[in-house]
Write a protein that holds these residues in place. Structure first.
Motif, PDB file in Angstrom:
ATOM      1  N   ALA A  52     -14.171 118.848  62.958  1.00 40.93           N
ATOM      2  CA  ALA A  52     -15.633 118.777  63.056  1.00 40.93           C
ATOM      3  C   ALA A  52     -16.192 119.995  63.779  1.00 40.93           C
ATOM      4  N   ASP A  53     -15.498 120.450  64.811  1.00 42.03           N
ATOM      5  CA  ASP A  53     -15.976 121.623  65.556  1.00 42.03           C
ATOM      6  C   ASP A  53     -16.016 122.853  64.662  1.00 42.03           C
ATOM      7  N   THR A  54     -14.971 123.024  63.839  1.00 39.99           N
ATOM      8  CA  THR A  54     -14.915 124.184  62.947  1.00 39.99           C
ATOM      9  C   THR A  54     -16.053 124.152  61.932  1.00 39.99           C
ATOM     10  N   MET A  55     -16.315 122.980  61.375  1.00 37.73           N
ATOM     11  CA  MET A  55     -17.371 122.853  60.382  1.00 37.73           C
ATOM     12  C   MET A  55     -18.746 123.073  61.002  1.00 37.73           C
ATOM     13  N   LEU A  56     -18.946 122.549  62.201  1.00 38.54           N
ATOM     14  CA  LEU A  56     -20.262 122.654  62.833  1.00 38.54           C
ATOM     15  C   LEU A  56     -20.547 124.045  63.377  1.00 38.54           C
ATOM     16  N   ASP A  57     -19.476 124.786  63.696  1.00 42.33           N
ATOM     17  CA  ASP A  57     -19.672 126.112  64.299  1.00 42.33           C
ATOM     18  C   ASP A  57     -20.408 127.071  63.372  1.00 42.33           C
ATOM     19  N   CYS A  58     -20.290 126.875  62.076  1.00 42.34           N
ATOM     20  CA  CYS A  58     -20.922 127.817  61.150  1.00 42.34           C
ATOM     21  C   CYS A  58     -22.373 127.444  60.829  1.00 42.34           C
ATOM     22  N   LEU A  59     -22.818 126.250  61.271  1.00 44.11           N
ATOM     23  CA  LEU A  59     -24.187 125.828  60.985  1.00 44.11           C
ATOM     24  C   LEU A  59     -25.189 126.517  61.902  1.00 44.11           C
ATOM     25  N   PHE A  60     -26.356 126.772  61.337  1.00 45.38           N
ATOM     26  CA  PHE A  60     -27.487 127.341  62.078  1.00 45.38           C
ATOM     27  C   PHE A  60     -27.130 128.664  62.746  1.00 45.38           C
ATOM     28  N   GLN A  61     -26.301 129.405  62.053  1.00 43.03           N
ATOM     29  CA  GLN A  61     -25.967 130.766  62.447  1.00 43.03           C
ATOM     30  C   GLN A  61     -26.546 131.718  61.399  1.00 43.03           C
ATOM     31  N   ASP A  62     -27.003 132.878  61.862  1.00 47.37           N
ATOM     32  CA  ASP A  62     -27.543 133.868  60.929  1.00 47.37           C
ATOM     33  C   ASP A  62     -26.407 134.699  60.339  1.00 47.37           C
ATOM     34  N   TYR A  63     -26.441 134.847  59.013  1.00 48.17           N
ATOM     35  CA  TYR A  63     -25.431 135.626  58.324  1.00 48.17           C
ATOM     36  C   TYR A  63     -26.106 136.606  57.353  1.00 48.17           C
ATOM     37  N   LEU A  64     -25.396 137.692  57.093  1.00 45.70           N
ATOM     38  CA  LEU A  64     -25.740 138.538  55.958  1.00 45.70           C
ATOM     39  C   LEU A  64     -24.821 138.115  54.819  1.00 45.70           C
ATOM     40  N   LEU A  65     -25.409 137.555  53.778  1.00 44.61           N
ATOM     41  CA  LEU A  65     -24.645 136.993  52.676  1.00 44.61           C
ATOM     42  C   LEU A  65     -24.773 137.889  51.458  1.00 44.61           C
ATOM     43  N   ARG A  66     -23.642 138.333  50.967  1.00 43.06           N
ATOM     44  CA  ARG A  66     -23.600 139.117  49.739  1.00 43.06           C
ATOM     45  C   ARG A  66     -23.500 138.133  48.580  1.00 43.06           C
ATOM     46  N   LEU A  67     -24.513 138.106  47.720  1.00 45.31           N
ATOM     47  CA  LEU A  67     -24.616 137.080  46.692  1.00 45.31           C
ATOM     48  C   LEU A  67     -24.516 137.674  45.297  1.00 45.31           C
ATOM     49  N   LYS A  68     -23.841 136.932  44.427  1.00 39.54           N
ATOM     50  CA  LYS A  68     -23.799 137.236  43.000  1.00 39.54           C
ATOM     51  C   LYS A  68     -24.699 136.222  42.297  1.00 39.54           C
ATOM     52  N   VAL A  69     -25.695 136.724  41.593  1.00 41.52           N
ATOM     53  CA  VAL A  69     -26.676 135.858  40.934  1.00 41.52           C
ATOM     54  C   VAL A  69     -26.556 136.054  39.435  1.00 41.52           C
ATOM     55  N   LYS A  70     -26.267 134.954  38.696  1.00 41.96           N
ATOM     56  CA  LYS A  70     -26.096 135.059  37.247  1.00 41.96           C
ATOM     57  C   LYS A  70     -26.453 133.732  36.587  1.00 41.96           C
ATOM     58  N   GLU A  71     -27.213 133.836  35.499  1.00 35.13           N
ATOM     59  CA  GLU A  71     -27.560 132.642  34.737  1.00 35.13           C
ATOM     60  C   GLU A  71     -26.359 132.212  33.889  1.00 35.13           C
ATOM     61  N   GLU A  72     -26.045 130.895  33.928  1.00 36.19           N
ATOM     62  CA  GLU A  72     -24.922 130.361  33.175  1.00 36.19           C
ATOM     63  C   GLU A  72     -25.353 129.102  32.434  1.00 36.19           C
ATOM     64  N   SER A  73     -24.561 128.744  31.425  1.00 36.95           N
ATOM     65  CA  SER A  73     -24.867 127.569  30.613  1.00 36.95           C
ATOM     66  C   SER A  73     -24.040 126.381  31.070  1.00 36.95           C
ATOM     67  N   TYR A  74     -24.701 125.224  31.215  1.00 33.00           N
ATOM     68  CA  TYR A  74     -24.028 123.972  31.535  1.00 33.00           C
ATOM     69  C   TYR A  74     -24.429 122.960  30.466  1.00 33.00           C
ATOM     70  N   GLY A  75     -23.616 122.841  29.413  1.00 33.28           N
ATOM     71  CA  GLY A  75     -23.993 122.024  28.270  1.00 33.28           C
ATOM     72  C   GLY A  75     -25.148 122.679  27.532  1.00 33.28           C
ATOM     73  N   ASP A  76     -26.244 121.944  27.394  1.00 41.21           N
ATOM     74  CA  ASP A  76     -27.428 122.501  26.753  1.00 41.21           C
ATOM     75  C   ASP A  76     -28.394 123.104  27.757  1.00 41.21           C
ATOM     76  N   GLU A  77     -28.006 123.089  29.002  1.00 37.98           N
ATOM     77  CA  GLU A  77     -28.901 123.555  30.065  1.00 37.98           C
ATOM     78  C   GLU A  77     -28.448 124.915  30.578  1.00 37.98           C
ATOM     79  N   ARG A  78     -29.428 125.771  30.826  1.00 46.02           N
ATOM     80  CA  ARG A  78     -29.139 127.076  31.427  1.00 46.02           C
ATOM     81  C   ARG A  78     -29.774 127.119  32.810  1.00 46.02           C
ATOM     82  N   ARG A  79     -28.990 127.523  33.781  1.00 42.49           N
ATOM     83  CA  ARG A  79     -29.520 127.613  35.139  1.00 42.49           C
ATOM     84  C   ARG A  79     -28.815 128.739  35.882  1.00 42.49           C
ATOM     85  N   VAL A  80     -29.483 129.204  36.905  1.00 42.20           N
ATOM     86  CA  VAL A  80     -28.972 130.325  37.689  1.00 42.20           C
ATOM     87  C   VAL A  80     -27.954 129.817  38.709  1.00 42.20           C
ATOM     88  N   LYS A  81     -26.794 130.452  38.720  1.00 47.19           N
ATOM     89  CA  LYS A  81     -25.752 130.113  39.684  1.00 47.19           C
ATOM     90  C   LYS A  81     -25.641 131.234  40.705  1.00 47.19           C
TER      91      LYS A  81
END
Length: 653
Positions: A595-624
């Motif tokens: 629990a301590d390990t999981m909680l330690d990362c909450l409410f901390q500021d991070y610089l997150l490098r994100l990959k943004v790409k639209e993908e298909s899930y069945g008949d639905e398209r959404r951004v992942k």
């Protein structure tokens, strides 16, 4: 002015003579097949006023020849040289010289020596007078000289015209006069070795020469140097079959460096003999052009040891040979360095991140750890350690920083990367030295302790300029949707400063297949069967043990909104600081550290490098949105980013 018979005496093996000779020809030659470049050597013809010989300048003299300090007509004194036999030819390899006169008219009418290194392709006859060897001219070099046979070999006659003081007689039946030069050069007879009598060709011990003087024209050589690095054994497979190889680097007292490579049986012979820090005499081996893509040393050659090679330990420590050679570059100069450049840097370690496990492109996993270095140039740089460096030097550095001790780190042969700004990474030949005993390290320590700790620095490892490509631009959470990111053919890569506000505790990882398919791990999800084994549908196999890999669903938030993101193996380890297997074990044991390990990362500021790409899930398209990299926010660096952003905005208005 010129040393009489100096060329002949030098070719006869008298390397203690320092003859004064004249350069009558000089030209650049290519010795490695790569064209005439700054790596060229210079070949010359030198004269003593009577005879000439081919000569080759060592690499350290190339700049003097290239600049014109050495030219046709120059009169020089050969202070250091060796004689090499190249097939039937004998060549003077000039290691060092002193220019007495830069240019003058060619002196005399010197005769070109034949391929054997002696006049007229016949070996020079050495006559004994009063117990001392004398040089005799061969028939054909003078119109008044003839040869006649005797019981003991040819005797060279000359008519008695001219000054008779130039002649000596040899005891024989007819008292035939023999030509004797007026001035004799200094000459020492060949040394005798126990049980061998007079030495024959290539039987004398090789003369030790500087590493910088090595060249492919030498038949025999030896170098005395210290081992500064020793590589691991690598195994390979090619058309000839399986093999193994290792290399080690040498440094001599003149600062020359060279890499030595051993294959197969030679590896078995020398791997345990060679130790880092010890001094050895290495002789005999094949010189080949250095492969600069992998070899960063300052020599244009590499040595490949052969069956006749020797590597002998010097029992007495030679203090004239340094333990290591560095060519440090300030961090601010790395900004202008080319991608993949190999260089040395030194700085103070200000932060060290936890070790993580990532998967390479070939499917193999490896350890990764990042840290930050700063120096007096006002810049800092991110350094990435890979493999064994993470748990060896990396763990030690992290402990020191956590204790508040910020060590000085010298990096030998770091590789420059220009991904997301400039950074430095370790490679197989990299060496790390913690708090080295050097003048540069002492200056950095004094600067850091005297106020440098609080000095502001700008990181060169994060590209924040307006000219950055789209995949390097800082975005907010709201802009992901507002700017339509991920809708194109290729994914968008962005950096977001955000806070992790929640995640799912129950499903933070999945059970993965441990099977290796070639050099890749399968990693597909496995299920536990009735037998207690884990079954992989893809591999169609059962395993007693499975692997655990992160698959986390996170909620992140900044001042503009909230969104969901997915963090896989590498990002999960960077976020939580431990492997999925370790965290799963804590959960199974109901250990409170879970629990301590999981909680330690909450409410901390991070610089997150994100990959943004639209993908298909069945008949639905959404951004992942997938987290590719997690980095804690550095308040100092973030402040500089915001100030720079304000400055640019003000300039536009």
């Amino acid at each position: 002015m010129l040393t009489p018979n100096g060329v002949v005496a030098a070719l006869a093996g008298d390397t203690n003579l320092k003859p004064v000779v004249q350069i009558v020809e000089l030209r650049g030659v290519n010795v490695n097949g790569a064209g005439v470049t700054r790596g060229e050597r210079f070949r010359a013809v030198v004269s003593d006023g009577t005879t000439t010989s081919s000569a080759l300048f060592a690499a350290q003299l190339s700049d003097r020849a290239r600049s014109g300090a050495l030219r046709r007509g120059s009169i020089v004194q050969l202070s250091e040289y060796v004689i090499n036999d190249v097939g039937p030819r004998r060549i003077i390899v000039i290691l060092n010289l002193e220019v007495l006169i830069e240019e003058c008219e060619i002196i005399g009418s010197p005769t070109t020596l034949s391929e054997t290194g002696f006049p007229n392709s016949n070996p020079m006859r050495v006559e004994q007078f009063n117990g001392a060897p004398q040089y005799g001219l061969m028939a054909g070099n003078s119109p008044n000289t003839t040869a006649r046979p005797t019981d003991n070999g040819p005797v060279f006659q000359r008519s008695m015209t001219g000054n008779s003081s130039n002649f000596a007689t040899r005891p024989n039946d007819n008292k035939v006069p023999v030509f004797q030069p007026t001035v004799q050069p200094a000459y020492r007879p060949a040394p005798n070795y126990k049980n061998h009598g007079s030495i024959m060709k290539n039987e004398a011990p090789a003369r030790i020469i500087p590493i910088s003087a090595l060249n492919p024209y030498q038949g025999r050589w030896a170098i005395k140097a210290r081992v500064t690095a020793k590589g691991d054994i690598r195994r390979y497979h090619n058309a000839k079959g399986d093999g193994k190889v290792f290399s080690f680097d040498l440094l001599d007292s003149d600062g020359g460096e060279i890499r030595v490579t051993c294959f197969n049986a030679l590896l078995d012979r020398f791997y345990k003999v060679v130790e880092v820090g010890k001094v050895y005499v290495v002789s005999r081996g094949n010189l080949r052009p250095a492969q600069k893509n992998y070899n960063h040393l300052n020599s244009e050659w590499e040595i490949v040891l052969e069956n006749g090679s020797t590597v002998e330990l010097c029992p007495d420590e030679d203090s004239s040979i340094p333990t290591q050679r560095f060519d440090f570059r300030p961090i601010n100069e790395i900004e202008d360095a080319q991608n993949n450049a190999i260089l040395d840097i030194i700085g103070v370690v200000t932060s060290v991140n936890p070790c993580t496990t990532i998967q390479r492109k070939n499917g193999m996993e490896t350890q990764k750890r990042t840290m930050n270095l700063k120096d007096m140039s006002g810049r800092s740089v991110e350094v990435t350690m890979w493999g064994d460096f993470c748990n060896r030097e990396g763990s030690h550095l992290q402990e020191m920083v956590e204790r508040g001790t910020f060590p000085v780190l010298a990096i030998k042969a770091g590789k420059v990367s220009d991904f997301s700004g400039k950074s430095v990474s370790t490679i197989s030949s990299t060496q790390l030295f913690i708090n080295p005993d050097s003048a540069e390290a002492h200056r950095l320590r004094q600067w850091f302790d005297g106020g440098g700790r609080d000095a502001s620095t700008q990181s060169i490892s994060r590209d924040i300029t307006p000219a950055s490509s789209r995949n390097e631009i800082r975005k907010t959470v709201a802009q992901i949707k507002d700017d339509g990111l991920g809708m194109g053919d290729k994914p968008d890569w962005i950096t977001v400063k955000a806070t992790v506000i929640s995640f799912k505790n129950d499903n933070f990882c999945y059970t993965a297949c441990p099977n290796m398919i070639g050099d890749r791990q399968c990693n597909k999800k496995v299920t536990k069967g009735t037998t207690g084994n884990w079954t992989c549908d893809k591999c169609d196999r059962e395993f007693q043990e499975c692997d655990y890999r992160y698959l986390m669903q996170l909620q992140i938030q900044d001042h503009t909104g909230t969104t969901s993101v997915t963090a896989f193996q590498e990002a999960g380890q960077e976020l939580l600081g431990c492997s999925a297997r370790e965290l799963y074990t804590l959960k199974e044991r109901e250990d409170p550290r879970f629990a301590d390990t999981m909680l330690d990362c909450l409410f901390q500021d991070y610089l997150l490098r994100l990959k943004v790409k639209e993908e298909s899930y069945g008949d639905e398209r959404r951004v992942k949105i997938t987290v590719a990299k997690v980095e804690k926010v550095d308040p100092s660096g973030e402040s500089k980013f915001l100030l720079d952003l304000i400055s640019r905005s003000s300039a536009l208005h």
